[in-house]
Design an enzyme around this catalytic site. Structure first.
Site, PDB file in Angstrom:
ATOM      1  N   ILE A   3       0.910  -1.146   0.000  1.00  0.00           N
ATOM      2  CA  ILE A   3       0.000   0.000   0.000  1.00  0.00           C
ATOM      3  C   ILE A   3       0.950   1.198   0.000  1.00  0.00           C
ATOM      4  O   ILE A   3       1.563   1.512   1.010  1.00  0.00           O
ATOM      5  CB  ILE A   3      -0.945  -0.009   1.218  1.00  0.00           C
ATOM      6  N   PRO A   4       1.120   1.834  -1.153  1.00  0.00           N
ATOM      7  CA  PRO A   4       2.280   2.694  -1.408  1.00  0.00           C
ATOM      8  C   PRO A   4       2.247   4.091  -0.779  1.00  0.00           C
ATOM      9  O   PRO A   4       2.142   5.106  -1.461  1.00  0.00           O
ATOM     10  CB  PRO A   4       2.305   2.776  -2.934  1.00  0.00           C
ATOM     11  N   CYS A   5       2.408   4.154   0.527  1.00  0.00           N
ATOM     12  CA  CYS A   5       2.441   5.446   1.219  1.00  0.00           C
ATOM     13  C   CYS A   5       3.695   6.244   0.852  1.00  0.00           C
ATOM     14  O   CYS A   5       3.712   7.466   1.022  1.00  0.00           O
ATOM     15  CB  CYS A   5       2.335   5.258   2.725  1.00  0.00           C
ATOM     16  N   HIS A   6       4.711   5.572   0.328  1.00  0.00           N
ATOM     17  CA  HIS A   6       5.927   6.285  -0.093  1.00  0.00           C
ATOM     18  C   HIS A   6       5.662   7.184  -1.307  1.00  0.00           C
ATOM     19  O   HIS A   6       6.466   8.046  -1.617  1.00  0.00           O
ATOM     20  CB  HIS A   6       7.060   5.291  -0.398  1.00  0.00           C
ATOM     21  N   ARG A   7       4.541   7.012  -1.974  1.00  0.00           N
ATOM     22  CA  ARG A   7       4.193   7.816  -3.155  1.00  0.00           C
ATOM     23  C   ARG A   7       3.474   9.117  -2.790  1.00  0.00           C
ATOM     24  O   ARG A   7       2.985   9.816  -3.660  1.00  0.00           O
ATOM     25  CB  ARG A   7       3.329   6.999  -4.108  1.00  0.00           C
TER      26      ARG A   7
END
Length: 182
Positions: free
Chosen positions: A134-138
């Site tokens: 779940i790409p919170c780094h984006r």
């Protein structure tokens, strides 16, 4: 009782957690909020089929491919608000970024409000229990600042570079310290 296993990635050792059927956690070694949503005992179990799926997904991801989030059974534990934010995170395309403000705007629309606090969104993004997948780094600041990654800003940069994100407008803010009068 929850199952856990380790995965050695190019950026850090990763702990994966499962309820037996779904991935419920993915944390980088030393990550803030590591395992905070899991209140039961964790048992090492490398044999779960869901762990094999997740490790294959991570192998593809770290090889520079764009595996689909929908290929994995995910069940992050959190409030309805956090779930709504994490749902938006899943929609961010590989190799692209979105701002906290844009997420706040989407949540406001979903809730029928005229606005939503970006700070509330920052908190929900930061407490994402299944990072990378779940790409919170984006998620970045409105001005392009690379802030708010519980796995560390250096790892955020590595993940975005791996995905081929255009980094010229993004930056790591200089740490500012406020002097205290004593």
């Amino acid at each position: 009782m929850y199952d856990k296993t380790k995965y050695r990635s190019p950026i850090a050792t990763i702990t994966l957690a499962s309820d037996g059927q779904n991935i419920i956690g993915l944390w980088l070694e030393g990550q803030k909020y590591h395992g905070e949503t899991l209140f039961e005992e964790w048992v090492e179990n490398d044999c779960l089929p869901v762990f094999k799926l997740a490790k294959n997904w991570l192998d593809q991801y770290f090889a520079g491919e764009a595996p689909k989030i929908s290929d994995l059974p995910l069940a992050p534990i959190g409030s309805k608000f956090r779930q709504d934010v994490w749902c938006i995170l899943r929609e961010i395309p590989y190799g692209q970024v979105i701002t906290y403000g844009e997420i706040a705007d989407k949540i406001a629309v979903k809730q029928g409000k005229t606005s939503m606090s970006s700070q509330a969104v920052v908190g929900a993004v930061g407490h994402n229990p299944i990072s990378i997948i779940i790409p919170c780094h984006r998620v970045v600041g409105t001005n392009g600042s690379l802030i708010g990654y519980a796995g560390g800003i250096a790892n955020k940069v590595k993940l975005l570079e791996l995905e081929g994100v255009e980094m010229t407008r993004l930056f790591v803010p200089k740490e500012t310290r406020v002097a205290r009068n004593t």
